[in-house]
Write a protein that holds these residues in place. Structure first.
Motif, PDB file in Angstrom:
ATOM      1  N   LEU A  63      96.123 -22.739  53.936  1.00  0.00           N
ATOM      2  CA  LEU A  63      95.490 -23.814  53.388  1.00  0.00           C
ATOM      3  C   LEU A  63      95.460 -24.962  54.370  1.00  0.00           C
ATOM      4  O   LEU A  63      96.435 -25.130  55.235  1.00  0.00           O
ATOM      5  N   TYR A  64      94.281 -25.808  54.389  1.00  0.00           N
ATOM      6  CA  TYR A  64      94.270 -26.980  55.413  1.00  0.00           C
ATOM      7  C   TYR A  64      94.405 -28.248  54.305  1.00  0.00           C
ATOM      8  O   TYR A  64      93.768 -28.106  53.319  1.00  0.00           O
ATOM      9  N   VAL A  65      95.316 -28.986  54.496  1.00  0.00           N
ATOM     10  CA  VAL A  65      95.894 -30.023  53.692  1.00  0.00           C
ATOM     11  C   VAL A  65      95.703 -31.233  54.376  1.00  0.00           C
ATOM     12  O   VAL A  65      95.797 -31.431  55.360  1.00  0.00           O
ATOM     13  N   ASP A  66      95.515 -32.291  53.837  1.00  0.00           N
ATOM     14  CA  ASP A  66      95.438 -33.664  53.968  1.00  0.00           C
ATOM     15  C   ASP A  66      96.932 -34.158  54.412  1.00  0.00           C
ATOM     16  O   ASP A  66      97.930 -33.687  53.830  1.00  0.00           O
ATOM     17  N   ASP A  67      96.988 -35.593  54.851  1.00  0.00           N
ATOM     18  CA  ASP A  67      98.478 -36.207  54.820  1.00  0.00           C
ATOM     19  C   ASP A  67      99.143 -36.325  53.516  1.00  0.00           C
ATOM     20  O   ASP A  67     100.456 -36.496  53.590  1.00  0.00           O
ATOM     21  N   ASP A  68      98.473 -36.247  52.551  1.00  0.00           N
ATOM     22  CA  ASP A  68      99.263 -36.231  51.021  1.00  0.00           C
ATOM     23  C   ASP A  68      99.413 -34.832  50.603  1.00  0.00           C
ATOM     24  O   ASP A  68     100.165 -34.861  49.463  1.00  0.00           O
ATOM     25  N   GLY A  69      99.077 -33.807  51.420  1.00  0.00           N
ATOM     26  CA  GLY A  69      99.500 -32.616  50.994  1.00  0.00           C
ATOM     27  C   GLY A  69      98.358 -31.874  50.066  1.00  0.00           C
ATOM     28  O   GLY A  69      98.552 -30.871  49.479  1.00  0.00           O
ATOM     29  N   ARG A  70      97.307 -32.550  49.909  1.00  0.00           N
ATOM     30  CA  ARG A  70      96.225 -32.104  48.882  1.00  0.00           C
ATOM     31  C   ARG A  70      95.296 -31.097  49.713  1.00  0.00           C
ATOM     32  O   ARG A  70      94.720 -31.241  50.838  1.00  0.00           O
ATOM     33  N   PRO A  71      95.158 -29.828  48.970  1.00  0.00           N
ATOM     34  CA  PRO A  71      94.153 -28.767  49.811  1.00  0.00           C
ATOM     35  C   PRO A  71      92.939 -29.263  50.020  1.00  0.00           C
ATOM     36  O   PRO A  71      92.241 -29.866  48.934  1.00  0.00           O
ATOM     37  N   GLN A  82      87.401 -33.348  53.833  1.00  0.00           N
ATOM     38  CA  GLN A  82      87.667 -33.676  55.315  1.00  0.00           C
ATOM     39  C   GLN A  82      87.555 -32.477  56.000  1.00  0.00           C
ATOM     40  O   GLN A  82      87.921 -31.258  55.578  1.00  0.00           O
ATOM     41  N   PRO A  83      87.249 -32.311  57.381  1.00  0.00           N
ATOM     42  CA  PRO A  83      87.040 -31.331  58.045  1.00  0.00           C
ATOM     43  C   PRO A  83      88.484 -30.699  58.487  1.00  0.00           C
ATOM     44  O   PRO A  83      89.498 -31.525  58.700  1.00  0.00           O
ATOM     45  N   PRO A  84      88.563 -29.613  58.796  1.00  0.00           N
ATOM     46  CA  PRO A  84      89.739 -28.912  59.158  1.00  0.00           C
ATOM     47  C   PRO A  84      90.588 -29.479  60.462  1.00  0.00           C
ATOM     48  O   PRO A  84      91.699 -29.574  60.596  1.00  0.00           O
ATOM     49  N   SER A  85      89.696 -29.997  61.317  1.00  0.00           N
ATOM     50  CA  SER A  85      90.314 -30.794  62.536  1.00  0.00           C
ATOM     51  C   SER A  85      91.103 -31.984  62.155  1.00  0.00           C
ATOM     52  O   SER A  85      91.895 -32.335  62.764  1.00  0.00           O
ATOM     53  N   ALA A  86      90.801 -32.522  61.062  1.00  0.00           N
ATOM     54  CA  ALA A  86      91.455 -33.660  60.554  1.00  0.00           C
ATOM     55  C   ALA A  86      92.531 -33.458  59.634  1.00  0.00           C
ATOM     56  O   ALA A  86      93.110 -34.401  59.187  1.00  0.00           O
ATOM     57  N   LEU A  87      92.951 -32.385  59.518  1.00  0.00           N
ATOM     58  CA  LEU A  87      93.796 -31.707  58.459  1.00  0.00           C
ATOM     59  C   LEU A  87      94.902 -31.113  58.987  1.00  0.00           C
ATOM     60  O   LEU A  87      95.043 -30.805  60.105  1.00  0.00           O
ATOM     61  N   CYS A  88      96.054 -30.877  58.391  1.00  0.00           N
ATOM     62  CA  CYS A  88      97.169 -29.720  59.002  1.00  0.00           C
ATOM     63  C   CYS A  88      97.006 -28.368  58.205  1.00  0.00           C
ATOM     64  O   CYS A  88      96.751 -28.580  56.837  1.00  0.00           O
ATOM     65  N   ARG A  89      97.735 -27.254  58.740  1.00  0.00           N
ATOM     66  CA  ARG A  89      98.044 -26.170  57.906  1.00  0.00           C
ATOM     67  C   ARG A  89      99.201 -26.306  57.188  1.00  0.00           C
ATOM     68  O   ARG A  89     100.141 -26.685  57.872  1.00  0.00           O
TER      69      ARG A  89
END
Length: 146
Positions: free
Chosen positions: A30-38, A122-129
């Motif tokens: 999953l791509y998740v944000d800094d808070d871990g939300r998918p 948010q776009p995948p490039s702004a997220l973490c795997r």
């Protein structure tokens, strides 16, 4: 409508079903944000070996059968995909939003429709795997199927 909260950890490894209840494949990452939300699911449909289908988490509904998306395998075969072991290409993000008819943040070039950054995925490039970075594991809410 009722909602159900699931974390990235709870989503990973689950099977995803199409609108007819047929198995689409497994949520591998999953791509998740800094808070871990998918925000985006990476699903191994086995249709294109070596690639994941990239599916917006907003299209997932929890039903009595499991996790479902309201489109069929045909739609997925034409969907943007990501090579296993590689991040989704930033220059293709506009196509990802357009394919699913979603508004994109202003930062995404090539998208037809844009919306407020706090109201869109948010776009995948702004997220973490999720599997490769240590992120917090906060839940996201899903509509519970009818």
């Amino acid at each position: 409508m009722a909602t159900i909260s699931l974390t990235a950890e709870e989503l990973q490894g689950r099977r995803l079903l199409d609108e007819g209840g047929k198995d689409i494949g497994e949520i591998e990452d999953l791509y998740v944000d800094d808070d871990g939300r998918p925000h985006w699911l990476l699903v191994d449909t086995s249709f294109f070996p070596g690639f994941f289908s990239v599916i917006p988490v907003t299209d997932v509904v929890v039903s009595e059968k499991g996790l479902e998306v309201h489109y069929d395998m045909e739609k997925l075969t034409g969907a943007p995909n990501a090579m296993k072991g590689k991040d989704y290409a930033a220059h293709r993000e506009g196509r990802l939003y357009d394919y699913y008819g979603l508004e994109a943040p202003e930062s995404v070039d090539g998208a037809t429709h844009h919306g407020p950054a706090d109201k869109v995925l948010q776009p995948p490039s702004a997220l973490c795997r999720f599997t490769t970075l240590s992120c917090e594991n906060k839940p996201i809410e899903f509509d519970a199927g009818d």
